[in-house]
Motif scaffolding. Structure first.
Motif, PDB file in Angstrom:
ATOM      1  N   PRO A   1     -62.613 -37.456  -6.688  1.00  0.00           N
ATOM      2  CA  PRO A   1     -63.233 -36.970  -5.209  1.00  0.00           C
ATOM      3  C   PRO A   1     -64.935 -36.255  -5.346  1.00  0.00           C
ATOM      4  O   PRO A   1     -65.356 -36.144  -4.148  1.00  0.00           O
ATOM      5  N   ARG A   2     -64.893 -35.990  -6.427  1.00  0.00           N
ATOM      6  CA  ARG A   2     -66.448 -35.359  -6.734  1.00  0.00           C
ATOM      7  C   ARG A   2     -67.346 -36.274  -7.621  1.00  0.00           C
ATOM      8  O   ARG A   2     -68.155 -35.892  -8.144  1.00  0.00           O
ATOM      9  N   PHE A   3     -67.195 -37.686  -7.516  1.00  0.00           N
ATOM     10  CA  PHE A   3     -68.063 -38.696  -8.147  1.00  0.00           C
ATOM     11  C   PHE A   3     -68.811 -39.102  -6.943  1.00  0.00           C
ATOM     12  O   PHE A   3     -68.376 -39.605  -5.966  1.00  0.00           O
ATOM     13  N   PHE A   4     -70.178 -38.587  -7.168  1.00  0.00           N
ATOM     14  CA  PHE A   4     -71.167 -38.745  -6.109  1.00  0.00           C
ATOM     15  C   PHE A   4     -72.299 -39.772  -6.488  1.00  0.00           C
ATOM     16  O   PHE A   4     -73.262 -39.940  -5.840  1.00  0.00           O
ATOM     17  N   ALA A   5     -72.225 -40.283  -7.768  1.00  0.00           N
ATOM     18  CA  ALA A   5     -73.261 -41.135  -8.259  1.00  0.00           C
ATOM     19  C   ALA A   5     -73.385 -42.363  -7.612  1.00  0.00           C
ATOM     20  O   ALA A   5     -72.315 -42.992  -7.141  1.00  0.00           O
ATOM     21  N   PHE A   6     -74.439 -43.080  -7.859  1.00  0.00           N
ATOM     22  CA  PHE A   6     -74.818 -44.349  -7.462  1.00  0.00           C
ATOM     23  C   PHE A   6     -74.143 -44.668  -6.234  1.00  0.00           C
ATOM     24  O   PHE A   6     -74.426 -44.109  -5.203  1.00  0.00           O
ATOM     25  N   VAL A   7     -72.976 -45.655  -6.289  1.00  0.00           N
ATOM     26  CA  VAL A   7     -72.180 -45.954  -5.094  1.00  0.00           C
ATOM     27  C   VAL A   7     -70.657 -45.797  -5.417  1.00  0.00           C
ATOM     28  O   VAL A   7     -70.312 -46.577  -6.331  1.00  0.00           O
ATOM     29  N   PRO A   8     -69.993 -44.677  -5.111  1.00  0.00           N
ATOM     30  CA  PRO A   8     -68.840 -44.637  -5.403  1.00  0.00           C
ATOM     31  C   PRO A   8     -67.655 -45.604  -4.964  1.00  0.00           C
ATOM     32  O   PRO A   8     -68.291 -46.255  -3.949  1.00  0.00           O
ATOM     33  N   SER A   9     -66.361 -45.677  -5.360  1.00  0.00           N
ATOM     34  CA  SER A   9     -65.452 -46.574  -4.899  1.00  0.00           C
ATOM     35  C   SER A   9     -64.182 -46.017  -5.051  1.00  0.00           C
ATOM     36  O   SER A   9     -63.820 -45.380  -5.985  1.00  0.00           O
ATOM     37  N   CYS A  10     -63.405 -46.161  -4.018  1.00  0.00           N
ATOM     38  CA  CYS A  10     -62.189 -45.504  -3.936  1.00  0.00           C
ATOM     39  C   CYS A  10     -60.995 -46.364  -3.559  1.00  0.00           C
ATOM     40  O   CYS A  10     -60.599 -46.379  -2.091  1.00  0.00           O
TER      41      CYS A  10
ATOM     42  N   SER B   1     -61.248 -39.660  -0.364  1.00  0.00           N
ATOM     43  CA  SER B   1     -60.453 -38.543  -0.809  1.00  0.00           C
ATOM     44  C   SER B   1     -61.446 -37.302  -1.132  1.00  0.00           C
ATOM     45  O   SER B   1     -60.844 -36.318  -1.535  1.00  0.00           O
ATOM     46  N   THR B   2     -62.748 -37.549  -0.765  1.00  0.00           N
ATOM     47  CA  THR B   2     -63.496 -36.404  -0.996  1.00  0.00           C
ATOM     48  C   THR B   2     -63.408 -35.606   0.364  1.00  0.00           C
ATOM     49  O   THR B   2     -63.532 -36.006   1.526  1.00  0.00           O
ATOM     50  N   SER B   3     -63.389 -34.031   0.230  1.00  0.00           N
ATOM     51  CA  SER B   3     -63.394 -33.403   1.324  1.00  0.00           C
ATOM     52  C   SER B   3     -64.541 -32.216   0.973  1.00  0.00           C
ATOM     53  O   SER B   3     -65.145 -32.051   0.093  1.00  0.00           O
ATOM     54  N   TRP B   4     -64.749 -31.477   2.210  1.00  0.00           N
ATOM     55  CA  TRP B   4     -65.907 -30.542   2.179  1.00  0.00           C
ATOM     56  C   TRP B   4     -65.963 -29.483   1.087  1.00  0.00           C
ATOM     57  O   TRP B   4     -67.042 -29.403   0.331  1.00  0.00           O
ATOM     58  N   PRO B   5     -64.730 -29.018   0.758  1.00  0.00           N
ATOM     59  CA  PRO B   5     -64.961 -28.077  -0.467  1.00  0.00           C
ATOM     60  C   PRO B   5     -65.395 -28.746  -1.711  1.00  0.00           C
ATOM     61  O   PRO B   5     -66.076 -28.151  -2.486  1.00  0.00           O
TER      62      PRO B   5
END
Ligand SMILES: *Cc1c(COP(=O)(O)O)cnc(C)c1O
Length: 490
Positions: free
Chosen positions: A95-104, A465-469
């Protein structure tokens, strides 16, 4: 065609044993062990760091070895893969992988992938995969509706956006009659795969045009028009314009309706590379941003980005699938049995792969099991996180926005108001240091880019799965380091 699933000629007990098969019990036992391993990883994902690397010199002594002649214990091999190999990689779905283009990818989509592998589907010809080919047609038609492409538009699944861009470049060139002095136009912000596609397709550097962008990083239509006119009077034949929706750097969408009208008037194939942003069309905000996308001659999509699918799942949509078939179909004698009439699509005729895996199944399963709405809401939620991140940056006196949030991407940098203007090398060094610290401390995985020559931090928010926090904790960590390292400079 009749259904020939009956009349077994041998049963399992008579199959000759060989060193490559396991008993059904052993298959189940090891299969369950793999599933347990994957689920345990997913459960622990959030509490670990989003990235782990290793140098070649660490890995060589650990993993260099000759190929075993005889089998090793399967459980031990599995355990070793899970301990020594797989964890030493980016956790792209963290959820805190923000590099390049994430994929989940969703679990539903992964199950689809496993099923397709387990059933060993060959998705190249209708003869070999009737049900799967029908599902590929069905899912592509869902995409067609989402993009607002006309009835009859279609395409194929590919390994990714790069393959889709390559197929589009070749299709456009063939549709134009393959002129001697063909030219291709792309923006300064176009993805590297477009240039690579042109190179593979045989275009020389002097046949490629990089068109300038405006201050918002959108392709400048006037500059494009000028370049095309100049080339025509110089004896070139423009065959393709590649636009972005959105660009990988910034998430910015080119002026699609204007480009579509212009390309139609100029009789030039309009390709929209929407590998990054195409599925934003599922959300209300994204739909507005992507207005006009359905008017393209071809559109690249990447379900392994914003449709939460496992790698490798790309897609090319074209206004007229016949353009693909006339570009790619070659019909050798040994495939003569596979011609069942044009309504029985042989997907091998639409692109570069003969042997293809059944990629449409994972997409179909995820949409069946989870529904379209949950996907749309996750995409809309990520776009909103981008807006909130931009608002945070704007409100913070130590940071400046370099490119506002667009489809979940925001570009910014540390550049405090309170200090005297710093020079670019110093700003770059500081931003690099701040970024590295946040990554090394395991807070988040981030990557940087360069905009108008300036080093930029970049957050790419597309994980469901990333949220504001998660985003806030990352921004706070950047601010804390900026404060701390900046004090040392003053
Ligand atoms: C990711 C991306 C590509 C390349 O797609 P792959 O799936 O990595 O091959 C092409 N264009 C854009 C805009 C992208 O973001």
């Amino acid at each position: 065609m009749s259904d020939r699933t009956t009349t077994p000629t041998s049963d399992r007990s008579t199959a000759a044993p060989n060193g490559l098969t396991w008993s059904a019990d052993e298959m189940r036992r090891l299969g369950h062990a793999v599933i347990d391993q994957i689920v345990a990883r997913a459960e622990g994902l959030r509490s670990g760091a989003p990235w782990r690397g290793a140098s070649r010199s660490e890995l060589e002594p650990l993993l260099r070895e000759s190929c075993p002649e005889e089998p090793l214990d399967a459980d031990a091999v599995l355990e070793r893969a899970a301990r020594e190999i797989l964890p030493r990689a980016g956790r792209i779905d963290h959820p805190r992988f923000f590099a390049f283009v994430p994929s989940c990818p969703t679990w539903a989509s992964m199950l689809g992938d496993m099923l397709a592998t387990g059933y060993n589907i060959f998705q190249g010809t209708w003869l070999e995969s009737a049900g799967p080919s029908q599902i590929e047609l069905v899912v592509l038609d869902w995409f067609r509706e989402w993009l607002d492409m006309p009835e009859g538009a279609g395409g194929l699944f590919t390994s990714g956006g790069s393959a889709a861009n390559l197929i589009a470049v070749v299709a456009a060139r063939e549709a134009s009659g393959h002129p001697e002095r063909a030219t291709v136009y792309m923006s300064e912000q176009s993805h590297s795969s477009v240039e690579r596609a042109c190179r593979i397709a045989g275009f020389r550097p002097q046949q490629l045009r990089r068109i300038a962008c405006d201050d918002a990083y959108r392709l400048d239509l006037e500059a494009l028009d000028k370049a095309v006119r100049r080339d025509r009077s110089d004896g070139f034949t423009p065959v393709l314009v590649a636009a972005n929706a959105g660009a990988t750097n910034t998430g910015v969408v080119d002026p699609l309706p204007e480009l579509a009208a212009w390309a139609r008037a100029q009789e030039i194939w309009l390709h929209i590379d929407a590998a990054y942003g195409g599925f934003a069309a599922l959300s209300r905000r994204g739909r507005t941003a992507l207005k006009g996308i359905g008017e393209a001659d071809s559109v690249t999509l990447d379900p392994h980005k914003w449709l939460f699918q496992p790698y490798e799942t790309g897609c090319l949509m074209v206004r007229d699938p016949a353009t693909l078939e006339s570009a790619f179909r070659v019909f050798p004698e040994y495939l003569q049995d596979t011609d069942l009439g044009f309504e029985h699509v042989n997907f091998a005729d639409r692109g570069l792969q003969l042997t293809r895996s059944f990629r449409a199944l994972k997409v179909w399963m995820a949409l069946q099991m989870l529904g379209r709405r949950a996907h749309a809401e996750a995409i809309g939620g990520a776009i909103e996180l981008g807006d909130r991140a931009e608002a945070w940056v704007r409100a913070h006196p130590d940071f400046e926005v370099l490119s506002p949030a667009s489809l979940g991407i925001v570009c910014f940098r540390w550049n405090p108001e309170r200090c005297a203007p710093r020079d670019e090398p110093e700003l770059e060094a500081m931003n690099r240091r701040i970024q590295e610290s946040v990554v090394d401390d395991g807070v988040a995985m981030m990557s940087s880019t360069r905009l108008q020559g300036r080093y930029s931090l970049r957050l790419c928010l597309m994980n469901h799965s990333t949220s504001w926090p998660d985003v806030q904790a990352t921004l706070d960590a950047l601010a804390e380091r900026g404060e701390r390292f900046g004090r040392a400079l003053d």
